[in-house]
Design an enzyme around this catalytic site. Structure first.
Site, PDB file in Angstrom:
ATOM      1  N   ASP A  27    -121.855 -45.962 -61.280  1.00  0.00           N
ATOM      2  CA  ASP A  27    -122.777 -44.979 -61.877  1.00  0.00           C
ATOM      3  C   ASP A  27    -123.942 -45.629 -62.610  1.00  0.00           C
ATOM      4  OD1 ASP A  27    -121.104 -42.944 -60.950  1.00  0.00           O
ATOM      5  OD2 ASP A  27    -119.866 -43.037 -62.748  1.00  0.00           O
ATOM      6  N   GLU A  28    -124.431 -46.741 -62.084  1.00  0.00           N
ATOM      7  CA  GLU A  28    -125.566 -47.423 -62.715  1.00  0.00           C
ATOM      8  C   GLU A  28    -126.902 -46.835 -62.266  1.00  0.00           C
ATOM      9  OE1 GLU A  28    -123.335 -48.981 -60.767  1.00  0.00           O
ATOM     10  OE2 GLU A  28    -122.258 -50.495 -61.930  1.00  0.00           O
ATOM     11  N   ASP A  58    -135.611 -45.350 -70.428  1.00  0.00           N
ATOM     12  CA  ASP A  58    -136.116 -44.210 -71.205  1.00  0.00           C
ATOM     13  C   ASP A  58    -135.018 -43.534 -72.027  1.00  0.00           C
ATOM     14  OD1 ASP A  58    -135.304 -43.636 -68.433  1.00  0.00           O
ATOM     15  OD2 ASP A  58    -135.539 -41.545 -69.047  1.00  0.00           O
ATOM     16  N   ALA A  74    -117.669 -42.386 -54.071  1.00  0.00           N
ATOM     17  CA  ALA A  74    -119.020 -42.617 -54.592  1.00  0.00           C
ATOM     18  C   ALA A  74    -119.737 -41.288 -54.801  1.00  0.00           C
ATOM     19  CB  ALA A  74    -119.806 -43.478 -53.614  1.00  0.00           C
ATOM     20  N   GLY A  75    -120.585 -41.248 -55.812  1.00  0.00           N
ATOM     21  CA  GLY A  75    -121.454 -40.090 -56.018  1.00  0.00           C
ATOM     22  C   GLY A  75    -122.838 -40.616 -56.295  1.00  0.00           C
ATOM     23  N   HIS A  76    -123.700 -40.575 -55.284  1.00  0.00           N
ATOM     24  CA  HIS A  76    -125.021 -41.189 -55.408  1.00  0.00           C
ATOM     25  C   HIS A  76    -126.105 -40.113 -55.448  1.00  0.00           C
ATOM     26  CE1 HIS A  76    -123.233 -45.131 -53.584  1.00  0.00           C
ATOM     27  NE2 HIS A  76    -122.827 -44.888 -54.800  1.00  0.00           N
ATOM     28  N   THR A  77    -126.693 -39.956 -56.622  1.00  0.00           N
ATOM     29  CA  THR A  77    -127.638 -38.862 -56.835  1.00  0.00           C
ATOM     30  C   THR A  77    -129.080 -39.331 -56.662  1.00  0.00           C
ATOM     31  OG1 THR A  77    -126.083 -38.021 -58.463  1.00  0.00           O
ATOM     32  CG2 THR A  77    -128.279 -37.032 -58.462  1.00  0.00           C
ATOM     33  N   LYS A 137    -127.521 -46.575 -59.008  1.00  0.00           N
ATOM     34  CA  LYS A 137    -127.825 -47.398 -57.830  1.00  0.00           C
ATOM     35  C   LYS A 137    -128.651 -46.635 -56.816  1.00  0.00           C
ATOM     36  CE  LYS A 137    -123.381 -47.966 -57.103  1.00  0.00           C
ATOM     37  NZ  LYS A 137    -122.812 -47.526 -58.383  1.00  0.00           N
ATOM     38  N   GLN A 139    -119.685 -47.940 -56.201  1.00  0.00           N
ATOM     39  CA  GLN A 139    -118.912 -48.365 -57.374  1.00  0.00           C
ATOM     40  C   GLN A 139    -119.642 -49.531 -58.079  1.00  0.00           C
ATOM     41  OE1 GLN A 139    -116.771 -47.863 -54.269  1.00  0.00           O
ATOM     42  NE2 GLN A 139    -117.018 -45.798 -55.000  1.00  0.00           N
ATOM     43  N   VAL A 150    -137.590 -45.746 -65.431  1.00  0.00           N
ATOM     44  CA  VAL A 150    -137.814 -44.987 -66.669  1.00  0.00           C
ATOM     45  C   VAL A 150    -137.656 -43.482 -66.447  1.00  0.00           C
ATOM     46  CG1 VAL A 150    -139.223 -46.715 -67.844  1.00  0.00           C
ATOM     47  CG2 VAL A 150    -140.320 -45.121 -66.249  1.00  0.00           C
ATOM     48  N   ARG A 174    -118.149 -39.128 -68.678  1.00  0.00           N
ATOM     49  CA  ARG A 174    -118.052 -40.594 -68.686  1.00  0.00           C
ATOM     50  C   ARG A 174    -118.052 -41.081 -70.120  1.00  0.00           C
ATOM     51  NH1 ARG A 174    -123.063 -40.657 -64.639  1.00  0.00           N
ATOM     52  NH2 ARG A 174    -122.010 -40.087 -62.716  1.00  0.00           N
ATOM     53  N   ARG A 234    -101.879 -52.741 -42.003  1.00  0.00           N
ATOM     54  CA  ARG A 234    -102.118 -52.761 -40.543  1.00  0.00           C
ATOM     55  C   ARG A 234    -101.535 -51.550 -39.828  1.00  0.00           C
ATOM     56  NH1 ARG A 234     -99.852 -58.712 -40.679  1.00  0.00           N
ATOM     57  NH2 ARG A 234     -98.497 -57.509 -42.048  1.00  0.00           N
ATOM     58  N   LYS A 292    -130.849 -44.351 -57.143  1.00  0.00           N
ATOM     59  CA  LYS A 292    -132.278 -44.291 -57.469  1.00  0.00           C
ATOM     60  C   LYS A 292    -132.970 -45.576 -56.991  1.00  0.00           C
ATOM     61  CE  LYS A 292    -136.101 -44.672 -59.796  1.00  0.00           C
ATOM     62  NZ  LYS A 292    -136.981 -44.320 -60.857  1.00  0.00           N
TER      63      LYS A 292
HETATM   64  P1  IMO Z   1    -120.380 -44.760 -57.689  1.00  0.00           P
HETATM   65  O1  IMO Z   1    -120.641 -45.308 -56.314  1.00  0.00           O
HETATM   66  C1  IMO Z   1    -117.788 -44.771 -61.196  1.00  0.00           C
HETATM   67  C2  IMO Z   1    -113.459 -45.139 -60.485  1.00  0.00           C
HETATM   68  C3  IMO Z   1    -112.549 -43.954 -60.722  1.00  0.00           C
HETATM   69  C4  IMO Z   1    -111.272 -44.669 -61.125  1.00  0.00           C
HETATM   70  C5  IMO Z   1    -111.274 -45.899 -60.235  1.00  0.00           C
HETATM   71  C6  IMO Z   1    -110.437 -45.762 -58.979  1.00  0.00           C
HETATM   72  O2  IMO Z   1    -120.874 -43.376 -57.896  1.00  0.00           O
HETATM   73  O3  IMO Z   1    -120.836 -45.712 -58.736  1.00  0.00           O
HETATM   74  P2  IMO Z   1    -110.773 -44.459 -56.673  1.00  0.00           P
HETATM   75  O4  IMO Z   1    -110.910 -42.997 -56.401  1.00  0.00           O
HETATM   76  O5  IMO Z   1    -111.916 -45.276 -56.181  1.00  0.00           O
HETATM   77  O6  IMO Z   1    -109.460 -45.025 -56.226  1.00  0.00           O
HETATM   78  O7  IMO Z   1    -110.760 -44.562 -58.287  1.00  0.00           O
HETATM   79  O8  IMO Z   1    -112.634 -46.121 -59.883  1.00  0.00           O
HETATM   80  N1  IMO Z   1    -114.589 -44.877 -59.556  1.00  0.00           N
HETATM   81  C7  IMO Z   1    -115.873 -44.798 -59.925  1.00  0.00           C
HETATM   82  N2  IMO Z   1    -116.451 -44.861 -61.157  1.00  0.00           N
HETATM   83  N3  IMO Z   1    -118.572 -44.657 -60.109  1.00  0.00           N
HETATM   84  C8  IMO Z   1    -118.025 -44.606 -58.865  1.00  0.00           C
HETATM   85  O9  IMO Z   1    -118.771 -44.622 -57.750  1.00  0.00           O
HETATM   86  C9  IMO Z   1    -116.616 -44.648 -58.734  1.00  0.00           C
HETATM   87  N4  IMO Z   1    -115.763 -44.617 -57.692  1.00  0.00           N
HETATM   88  C10 IMO Z   1    -114.530 -44.772 -58.204  1.00  0.00           C
HETATM   89  O10 IMO Z   1    -113.028 -43.128 -61.753  1.00  0.00           O
HETATM   90  O11 IMO Z   1    -111.370 -45.111 -62.458  1.00  0.00           O
HETATM   91 MG    MG Z   2    -121.993 -42.237 -59.145  1.00  0.00          MG
END
Ligand code: IMO
Ligand code: MG
Length: 425
Positions: free
Chosen positions: A13-14, A333, A39-42, A16, A224, A414, A305, A143, A18
């Site tokens: 969630d840095e 910002d 992943a959640g990429h906004t 990325k 991640q 920013v 978070r 496997r 963007k």
């Molecule tokens: P993006 O790509 C932040 C965290 C989960 C949990 C751990 C394991 O948006 O940065 P999982 O479902 O992968 O087995 O969960 O990893 N986690 C993330 N935290 N951003 C993410 O993705 C994440 N994907 C998994 O909250 O602690």
């Molecule tokens: Mg995310």
């Protein structure tokens, strides 16, 4: 030749997406190499907001090729849904989405087991996203997994599904008192999904390597973050793939000598979602206030978070593990209004100062941050477009981060919009 790898250098969630969206403007192909629908990429373009889970964010650019590498845990149900959502917004992936036949499929039993296994851990739970990631990679390592390429051959797919259900249904009954899965409906659903997936199957390694020979520019989009890496992260509170730069090679079939740059994305502060220690975590009311102000809620699960100060110990480690060429710092910002800002420069643990991220099991929970405090710049930076136009104190902050962590800062964000981006010369 131009190949760039973008990885998260903290706990995910840095912002990325963007940075990838911005850099995709100068690339021909964007490839995801690990992770999956966790992943959640906004991405925000004008008044439109898209949340990507599996499709590379380059899909926003109509002329870019999107690649899903072998390292991805591919949920075909989610993928088809994501494609439909994009189509509803007028974005077509027709002819520009390529999927590795070696990507492992997330099956319905993976999603169920993900939840059941984590719940069974009680207080020790990882707080998974419930997208079936761990169980899918577990089968890959064992496997016994089913891969995207298996969708080509109905007989083979059925055989593998049957073998998997034989095992999973026994586990479900014996450990979780859960009813079994029926083979027939899953087989039928996946054959239908297969009709959409199969036309996208491509030898991704061959495709990317040929593209490089033809002078195409490739961006590798990480999901991640470094501290969620299965090997180098804060184990066991990690995800189940290699989120670090090496994952771009193993997750696509492109050799390390072909990578030109590795860009680590960091937020101007630190966040973490799910369980596990966060040394610089804010306390009490300040935590609540900043989370709300910064809108730090998960794009995949909606969970709040945890927020904390920038931790240079972490990012120094990330610079080493990833071999970072530079940092892209986002959400500068977000600090605009603060009177004073802290940076964690080292940890104190058992009466000793340590500069490096500890490897000893559990020791991170005992680490207390040693901070440097700087006065805030108390100026709106969201309209700034040149590095030299940033307030002196903001530039000092960035300079200090670079000095403490190693790599130079190449990009400063920013705001969420594409144009709210400062390229540092
Ligand atoms: P993006 O790509 C932040 C965290 C989960 C949990 C751990 C394991 O948006 O940065 P999982 O479902 O992968 O087995 O969960 O990893 N986690 C993330 N935290 N951003 C993410 O993705 C994440 N994907 C998994 O909250 O602690
Ligand atoms: Mg995310």
């Amino acid at each position: 030749m131009s190949t760039k790898v973008v990885v998260g250098a903290q706990w995910g969630d840095e912002a990325k997406a963007k940075i990838v969206d911005y850099l995709a403007g100068e690339a021909d192909i964007v490839a995801r190499f690990q992770g999956g629908a966790n992943a959640g990429h906004t991405v925000i373009v004008g008044d439109r907001k898209f949340v990507f889970h599996q499709i590379p964010v380059a899909a926003m650019h109509p002329d870019k090729i999107c690649v899903i590498g072998n390292g991805v845990a591919l949920d075909p149900v989610g993928l088809i849904q994501e494609i439909a959502e994009l189509e509803a917004e007028g974005i077509s992936l027709e002819g520009r989405l390529f999927i590795s036949p070696h990507a492992h499929l997330v099956m319905p039993y993976h999603k169920l087991l993900d939840r059941l296994i984590d719940e069974s851990k009680g207080k020790g739970k990882i707080g998974v996203t419930g997208r079936g990631i761990g169980p899918c990679y577990r089968d890959k390592a064992a496997r016994t997994g089913i891969r995207a390429g298996d969708l080509l051959d109905h007989g083979l797919f059925r055989e593998k599904l049957s073998a998997n259900l034989w095992e999973k249904n026994r586990i479900l009954a014996a450990l979780y008192e859960h009813e079994p899965f029926d083979e027939q409906p899953i087989a039928e659903e996946f054959m239908t999904l297969g009709e959409r997936i199969v036309p996208c199957l491509t030898d991704v390694s061959l495709y990317l390597n040929r593209a490089m020979t033809d002078g195409k520019r490739i961006l590798f989009e990480g999901a991640q973050g470094t501290f969620l890496d299965i090997d180098h992260g804060s184990y066991p509170f990690v995800t189940s793939s290699n989120t670090t730069a090496g994952g771009a090679c193993t997750g696509t079939g492109v050799g390390p000598t072909k990578m030109d740059e590795v860009i680590g994305v960091v937020k101007s502060y630190t966040t973490r979602v799910g369980s596990g220690p966060l040394p610089t975590q804010f306390e009490g009311e300040f935590q609540e206030r900043m989370r709300k102000q910064w809108g730090e809620y998960g794009a995949t699960t909606g969970r709040g978070r945890r927020c904390g100060w920038f931790d240079a110990v972490l990012v120094r480690y990330s610079a080493r593990i990833n071999g970072l060429s530079s940092l892209a710092l986002t959400r500068l910002d977000s600090l605009d209004e603060l009177d004073s800002i802290r940076i964690c420069v080292a940890y104190e643990v058992r009466g000793k100062r340590i500069e490096d991220f500890p490897w000893q099991p559990g020791l991170l929970t005992e680490c207390t941050p040693i901070y440097e405090e700087m006065a805030g710049w108390k100026t709106d930076t969201s309209e700034v477009r040149g590095f030299d136009e940033l307030p002196d104190r903001a530039r000092d902050y960035l300079g200090r981060i670079s000095a403490l962590t190693g790599p130079p800062i190449s990009i400063v964000s920013v705001g969420p919009e594409r144009n709210q981006t400062i390229v540092v010369k």
